[in-house]
Design an enzyme around this catalytic site. Structure first.
Site, PDB file in Angstrom:
ATOM      1  N   HIS A 185       6.662  -4.205   6.157  1.00  0.00           N
ATOM      2  CA  HIS A 185       7.761  -4.464   7.262  1.00  0.00           C
ATOM      3  C   HIS A 185       7.307  -3.368   8.352  1.00  0.00           C
ATOM      4  O   HIS A 185       7.701  -3.435   9.625  1.00  0.00           O
ATOM      5  CB  HIS A 185       8.921  -4.573   6.923  1.00  0.00           C
ATOM      6  CG  HIS A 185       9.707  -3.073   6.290  1.00  0.00           C
ATOM      7  ND1 HIS A 185       9.447  -2.730   4.883  1.00  0.00           N
ATOM      8  CD2 HIS A 185      10.089  -1.912   6.800  1.00  0.00           C
ATOM      9  CE1 HIS A 185      10.119  -1.455   4.703  1.00  0.00           C
ATOM     10  NE2 HIS A 185      10.248  -1.119   5.856  1.00  0.00           N
ATOM     11  N   ASP A 201       5.831  -7.064   0.667  1.00  0.00           N
ATOM     12  CA  ASP A 201       6.167  -6.186   1.524  1.00  0.00           C
ATOM     13  C   ASP A 201       4.852  -4.904   1.407  1.00  0.00           C
ATOM     14  O   ASP A 201       5.244  -3.978   0.859  1.00  0.00           O
ATOM     15  CB  ASP A 201       7.307  -5.441   1.503  1.00  0.00           C
ATOM     16  CG  ASP A 201       7.910  -4.508   2.431  1.00  0.00           C
ATOM     17  OD1 ASP A 201       7.295  -4.375   3.388  1.00  0.00           O
ATOM     18  OD2 ASP A 201       8.920  -3.921   2.336  1.00  0.00           O
ATOM     19  N   GLY A 218      12.633   5.913   7.073  1.00  0.00           N
ATOM     20  CA  GLY A 218      11.336   6.699   7.380  1.00  0.00           C
ATOM     21  C   GLY A 218      10.610   6.744   5.865  1.00  0.00           C
ATOM     22  O   GLY A 218       9.396   7.341   6.093  1.00  0.00           O
ATOM     23  N   SER A 265       9.997   4.294   3.993  1.00  0.00           N
ATOM     24  CA  SER A 265       9.282   3.059   3.633  1.00  0.00           C
ATOM     25  C   SER A 265       7.788   3.249   3.600  1.00  0.00           C
ATOM     26  O   SER A 265       7.404   4.185   4.615  1.00  0.00           O
ATOM     27  CB  SER A 265       9.636   2.179   4.597  1.00  0.00           C
ATOM     28  OG  SER A 265      10.758   1.239   4.649  1.00  0.00           O
ATOM     29  N   SER A 287       9.936  -0.050  -0.409  1.00  0.00           N
ATOM     30  CA  SER A 287      10.274  -1.252   0.736  1.00  0.00           C
ATOM     31  C   SER A 287      11.729  -1.106   1.508  1.00  0.00           C
ATOM     32  O   SER A 287      11.770  -0.909   2.446  1.00  0.00           O
ATOM     33  CB  SER A 287      10.518  -2.620  -0.323  1.00  0.00           C
ATOM     34  OG  SER A 287      10.839  -3.512   0.383  1.00  0.00           O
TER      35      SER A 287
END
Length: 290
Positions: free
Chosen positions: A144, A174, A244, A246, A261
């Site tokens: 993402h 993801d 942030g 992720s 994720s």
């Protein structure tokens, strides 16, 4: 900027109630423990929940099968009204007896935000694990994060280029693959691929909040993020994370387990977080950790 393991590692890169067994009158014989719904009923309950969520506008919800308790655990974030959970239970119908409803703080969403880590198209995420294919070096991050990012940089001003997004997958999965195209950046390894276990002590690292540890709560979790899509096969933990973080790594020692994720909460009040298993990503892209 050196992309090394020493830079916080990231740059090197859910239960129902089980019923106790009861003693029977016959000497030295005990009744088997009740483990909730049968395998067939459990599968039917999971399919009913999955279908109900997919056919509705309901988001901010995660679900998985807990075979130890014989329940399908449905976790709703704070944005899901009680009426919606009631509607979900009624839609599932007779299979609702095989469901346990839980609540989580905050809002389930992909973690994304501005700041200081890997930057592109005005967003910031975290580097996960370094991988390679032959003599070409790459790193894994969250899919993402990379949907709209063609090129990644080490800084918000986008003056030091890392390289391009080669492939990405979200929703459903993801994960994303980014190629190193700047020879001045080092990209050390130090991890091998492993599979998470329920109850395992793990650590995740991210560019917003650094390293935090906790335990794996569930595997093969499906999550429908608010304002986004559904991801499946996730690892669920009780570790906090924030925007942030992720794309950052989830690991146990030198064993790579997952890619951050999304989730809910924050590192002041705690939260629930979800991770893309690393093994699926390296298999999908035919790359190896080193």
């Amino acid at each position: 900027m050196r992309f090394t393991r020493s830079r916080s590692r990231l740059l090197a890169a859910a239960v129902g109630l089980g019923l106790a067994a009861t003693a029977m009158a016959t000497p030295a014989v005990a009744a088997p423990a009740e483990t909730g719904a049968s395998a067939k009923a459990l599968a039917a309950a999971y399919a009913a929940v999955d279908s109900a969520v997919s056919r509705s506008a309901l988001s901010g919800i995660a679900w998985y099968t807990d075979e130890a308790t014989g329940k399908v655990v449905v976790t709703a974030d704070s944005t899901v009204p009680a009426s919606a959970l009631g509607t979900l239970t009624r839609t599932v119908g007779a299979d609702a007896d095989a469901i346990t409803i839980k609540r989580a703080k905050g809002e389930f969403k992909p973690f994304l935000g501005p700041g200081d880590a890997i930057h592109g198209a005005g967003t910031r995420c975290s580097l996960g694990f370094n991988v390679r294919s032959g003599g070409t070096h790459y790193f894994l991050t969250a899919g993402h994060c990379a949907e709209d990012v063609g090129t990644w940089y080490t800084n918000a001003g986008q003056t030091t280029r890392i390289g391009p997004t080669v492939k990405s997958s979200f929703p459903g999965n993801d994960y994303a693959l980014v190629r190193y195209a700047n020879d001045s950046l080092s990209h050390q390894g130090g991890y091998s691929v492993g599979d998470a276990r329920v109850g395992q002590r793990v650590t995740r690292d991210g560019s917003s909040t650094g390293a935090h540890s906790g335990r794996v709560e569930a595997l093969d979790v499906s999550v429908r993020y608010r304002g986004s899509g559904t991801v499946r096969g996730m690892i669920q933990t009780d570790i906090c994370a924030e925007s942030g973080d992720s794309g950052g790594p989830l690991y146990a020692g030198s064993t790579a387990l997952g890619i951050t994720s999304g989730g809910s909460g924050d590192c002041s009040s705690g939260g629930t977080t979800f991770y893309q298993p690393v093994r699926e990503a390296v298999n999908a892209y035919d790359v190896n950790l080193y």
